[in-house]
Write a protein that holds these residues in place. Sequence first.
Motif, mmCIF file in Angstrom:
data_model
loop_
_atom_site.group_PDB
_atom_site.id
_atom_site.type_symbol
_atom_site.label_atom_id
_atom_site.label_comp_id
_atom_site.label_asym_id
_atom_site.label_seq_id
_atom_site.Cartn_x
_atom_site.Cartn_y
_atom_site.Cartn_z
ATOM 1 N N ASN A 136 -5.251 7.651 -9.250
ATOM 2 C CA ASN A 136 -5.322 6.231 -9.589
ATOM 3 C C ASN A 136 -4.578 5.994 -10.892
ATOM 4 O O ASN A 136 -4.316 6.928 -11.663
ATOM 5 C CB ASN A 136 -6.777 5.742 -9.678
ATOM 6 C CG ASN A 136 -7.533 6.406 -10.812
ATOM 7 O OD1 ASN A 136 -7.290 6.112 -11.984
ATOM 8 N ND2 ASN A 136 -8.450 7.309 -10.481
ATOM 9 N N VAL A 137 -4.208 4.752 -11.128
ATOM 10 C CA VAL A 137 -3.341 4.439 -12.268
ATOM 11 C C VAL A 137 -4.006 4.705 -13.616
ATOM 12 O O VAL A 137 -3.318 4.938 -14.612
ATOM 13 C CB VAL A 137 -2.859 2.973 -12.207
ATOM 14 C CG1 VAL A 137 -1.896 2.770 -11.066
ATOM 15 C CG2 VAL A 137 -4.037 2.006 -12.122
ATOM 16 N N LYS A 138 -5.319 4.677 -13.655
ATOM 17 C CA LYS A 138 -5.994 4.904 -14.927
ATOM 18 C C LYS A 138 -5.723 6.298 -15.473
ATOM 19 O O LYS A 138 -5.745 6.514 -16.689
ATOM 20 C CB LYS A 138 -7.499 4.662 -14.771
ATOM 21 C CG LYS A 138 -7.847 3.217 -14.443
ATOM 22 C CD LYS A 138 -9.321 3.034 -14.148
ATOM 23 C CE LYS A 138 -9.605 1.641 -13.612
ATOM 24 N NZ LYS A 138 -11.018 1.438 -13.265
ATOM 25 N N GLU A 139 -5.444 7.224 -14.582
ATOM 26 C CA GLU A 139 -5.138 8.586 -15.015
ATOM 27 C C GLU A 139 -3.829 8.662 -15.783
ATOM 28 O O GLU A 139 -3.560 9.642 -16.479
ATOM 29 C CB GLU A 139 -5.092 9.522 -13.804
ATOM 30 C CG GLU A 139 -6.422 9.711 -13.105
ATOM 31 C CD GLU A 139 -6.296 10.614 -11.893
ATOM 32 O OE1 GLU A 139 -5.480 11.547 -11.923
ATOM 33 O OE2 GLU A 139 -7.011 10.369 -10.898
ATOM 34 N N LEU A 140 -2.992 7.645 -15.648
ATOM 35 C CA LEU A 140 -1.716 7.622 -16.368
ATOM 36 C C LEU A 140 -1.891 7.245 -17.832
ATOM 37 O O LEU A 140 -0.969 7.393 -18.626
ATOM 38 C CB LEU A 140 -0.758 6.638 -15.697
ATOM 39 C CG LEU A 140 -0.281 6.999 -14.294
ATOM 40 C CD1 LEU A 140 0.476 5.835 -13.671
ATOM 41 C CD2 LEU A 140 0.593 8.251 -14.321
ATOM 42 N N GLU B 233 0.824 -1.196 0.000
ATOM 43 C CA GLU B 233 0.000 0.000 0.000
ATOM 44 C C GLU B 233 0.864 1.255 0.000
ATOM 45 O O GLU B 233 0.597 2.216 -0.730
ATOM 46 C CB GLU B 233 -0.940 0.002 1.218
ATOM 47 C CG GLU B 233 -1.906 1.180 1.225
ATOM 48 C CD GLU B 233 -3.045 0.975 2.197
ATOM 49 O OE1 GLU B 233 -3.854 1.905 2.351
ATOM 50 O OE2 GLU B 233 -3.130 -0.108 2.790
ATOM 51 N N LYS B 234 1.927 1.241 0.799
ATOM 52 C CA LYS B 234 2.799 2.410 0.890
ATOM 53 C C LYS B 234 3.469 2.677 -0.449
ATOM 54 O O LYS B 234 3.486 3.813 -0.948
ATOM 55 C CB LYS B 234 3.851 2.204 1.972
ATOM 56 C CG LYS B 234 4.787 3.392 2.146
ATOM 57 C CD LYS B 234 5.790 3.138 3.261
ATOM 58 C CE LYS B 234 6.737 4.323 3.430
ATOM 59 N NZ LYS B 234 7.735 4.084 4.500
ATOM 60 N N GLY B 235 4.036 1.638 -1.026
ATOM 61 C CA GLY B 235 4.708 1.804 -2.306
ATOM 62 C C GLY B 235 3.759 2.235 -3.409
ATOM 63 O O GLY B 235 4.093 3.075 -4.252
ATOM 64 N N PHE B 236 2.554 1.662 -3.402
ATOM 65 C CA PHE B 236 1.543 2.000 -4.399
ATOM 66 C C PHE B 236 1.176 3.469 -4.304
ATOM 67 O O PHE B 236 1.155 4.206 -5.300
ATOM 68 C CB PHE B 236 0.313 1.119 -4.183
ATOM 69 C CG PHE B 236 -0.832 1.408 -5.112
ATOM 70 C CD1 PHE B 236 -0.704 1.215 -6.477
ATOM 71 C CD2 PHE B 236 -2.046 1.875 -4.628
ATOM 72 C CE1 PHE B 236 -1.760 1.477 -7.334
ATOM 73 C CE2 PHE B 236 -3.108 2.135 -5.476
ATOM 74 C CZ PHE B 236 -2.961 1.938 -6.838
ATOM 75 N N GLU B 237 0.906 3.940 -3.085
ATOM 76 C CA GLU B 237 0.512 5.328 -2.880
ATOM 77 C C GLU B 237 1.651 6.291 -3.219
ATOM 78 O O GLU B 237 1.423 7.369 -3.775
ATOM 79 C CB GLU B 237 0.058 5.539 -1.432
ATOM 80 C CG GLU B 237 -1.159 4.707 -1.018
ATOM 81 C CD GLU B 237 -2.421 5.091 -1.768
ATOM 82 O OE1 GLU B 237 -2.433 6.164 -2.402
ATOM 83 O OE2 GLU B 237 -3.400 4.306 -1.723
ATOM 84 N N GLN B 238 2.880 5.906 -2.877
ATOM 85 C CA GLN B 238 4.018 6.774 -3.156
ATOM 86 C C GLN B 238 4.200 6.996 -4.652
ATOM 87 O O GLN B 238 4.520 8.105 -5.098
ATOM 88 C CB GLN B 238 5.294 6.173 -2.556
ATOM 89 C CG GLN B 238 5.400 6.328 -1.048
ATOM 90 C CD GLN B 238 6.655 5.675 -0.493
ATOM 91 O OE1 GLN B 238 7.267 4.813 -1.133
ATOM 92 N NE2 GLN B 238 7.040 6.075 0.718
ATOM 93 N N LEU B 239 3.992 5.951 -5.440
ATOM 94 C CA LEU B 239 4.118 6.091 -6.879
ATOM 95 C C LEU B 239 3.022 6.974 -7.458
ATOM 96 O O LEU B 239 3.265 7.761 -8.375
ATOM 97 C CB LEU B 239 4.096 4.716 -7.547
ATOM 98 C CG LEU B 239 5.394 3.916 -7.461
ATOM 99 C CD1 LEU B 239 5.186 2.509 -7.972
ATOM 100 C CD2 LEU B 239 6.500 4.602 -8.239
ATOM 101 N N LEU B 240 1.815 6.864 -6.908
ATOM 102 C CA LEU B 240 0.727 7.727 -7.378
ATOM 103 C C LEU B 240 1.061 9.188 -7.110
ATOM 104 O O LEU B 240 0.839 10.061 -7.960
ATOM 105 C CB LEU B 240 -0.591 7.343 -6.691
ATOM 106 C CG LEU B 240 -1.175 5.974 -7.042
ATOM 107 C CD1 LEU B 240 -2.493 5.767 -6.304
ATOM 108 C CD2 LEU B 240 -1.393 5.815 -8.537
#
Length: 322
Positions: free
Chosen positions: A164-168, A150-157
């Motif tokens: 959310n990743v769809k915005e990429l 969760e931490k890594g996921f949020e940090q990348l966002l």
Amino acid sequence: MFKRFLNPFNLFLKDFSGMASDGSIIVHKNTKNPTKAWTELSLKQTVDKGMPLKPDTPITEDKLRVVCISDTHSKIEIHPEIVPDGDILIHAGDFTNVGLANEVKTFNDFLGTMKHPVKIVIAGNHDLTFDDDMVKNGRENLKKMFGVSEKGFEQLLVKYGVQNVKELMTNCVYLEDAGIDVCGVYIYGSPWQPRFCDWGFNLDRGLECLKKWNLIPENTDILVTHGPPIGHGDMCFDGFRAGCVELLSTIQKRVKPKYHIFGHIHEGYGVTTDGHTTYINASTCTLRYKPDHEPIVFDFPIPEGHVKDELLKITPQRLIRS
């Protein structure tokens, strides 16, 4: 159509045609065992080998050149030269390994280098973070099973300035249970497949899958799903079938698209036809995750009243059914 589908009497009629008396698609009695279901269904099915168009065939103004890839698993970005030119590039899901934001960003950057005027993408079971329910309710599973903390996921966002990743996905038309008209040709995309371990976009075979297939409009010319239908490009290395029975019934009995593009089963790569619909398993990666399968190409005639210049009016966007 959807209201008729909910009628329990119609839903489980033992009609091998795949349809109830009112025209709605029904759940096959052996849907939970696709290999057994195909043994029965294949007696009345046509499955002929199809011939993809040679990539160096000249592109003409009266046809849309469609280039199909799928299951690239973060490999295509280092081999962009394998993708031939065309008017529309379609990716049928699994463009990442586990849906990390950096994987998505790299893939989106790759799409930005492609010269195809229109790029259409759907997610697949490996694109875990595109599955909203998994992100919202399955964080522990993401971490435990796939190493997506969760931490890594949020940090990348935060790093990429998105929620959310769809915005990429800024260099393509992203479809999730939605469609788009391209020069008078309607293309619909859906990421779901029958349950496959603990990956994304999983649904139980039968009723749950059929609910998603019932969303596919009848005017669909090119259908893009991540998973295959039963009997076409769905044979696994162990000899078992992985395709969805109700997806095939929906295609043959109700929607009747000219083309169905998918992936998911890498070893099922290739082209088949039932005489009306051409089925394309466009998996780029082999069973060993090597990007050795060539993109599959076909031409789609532009309907009367439309011209190829309309491609230039289609902008990158995210079309998601709420």
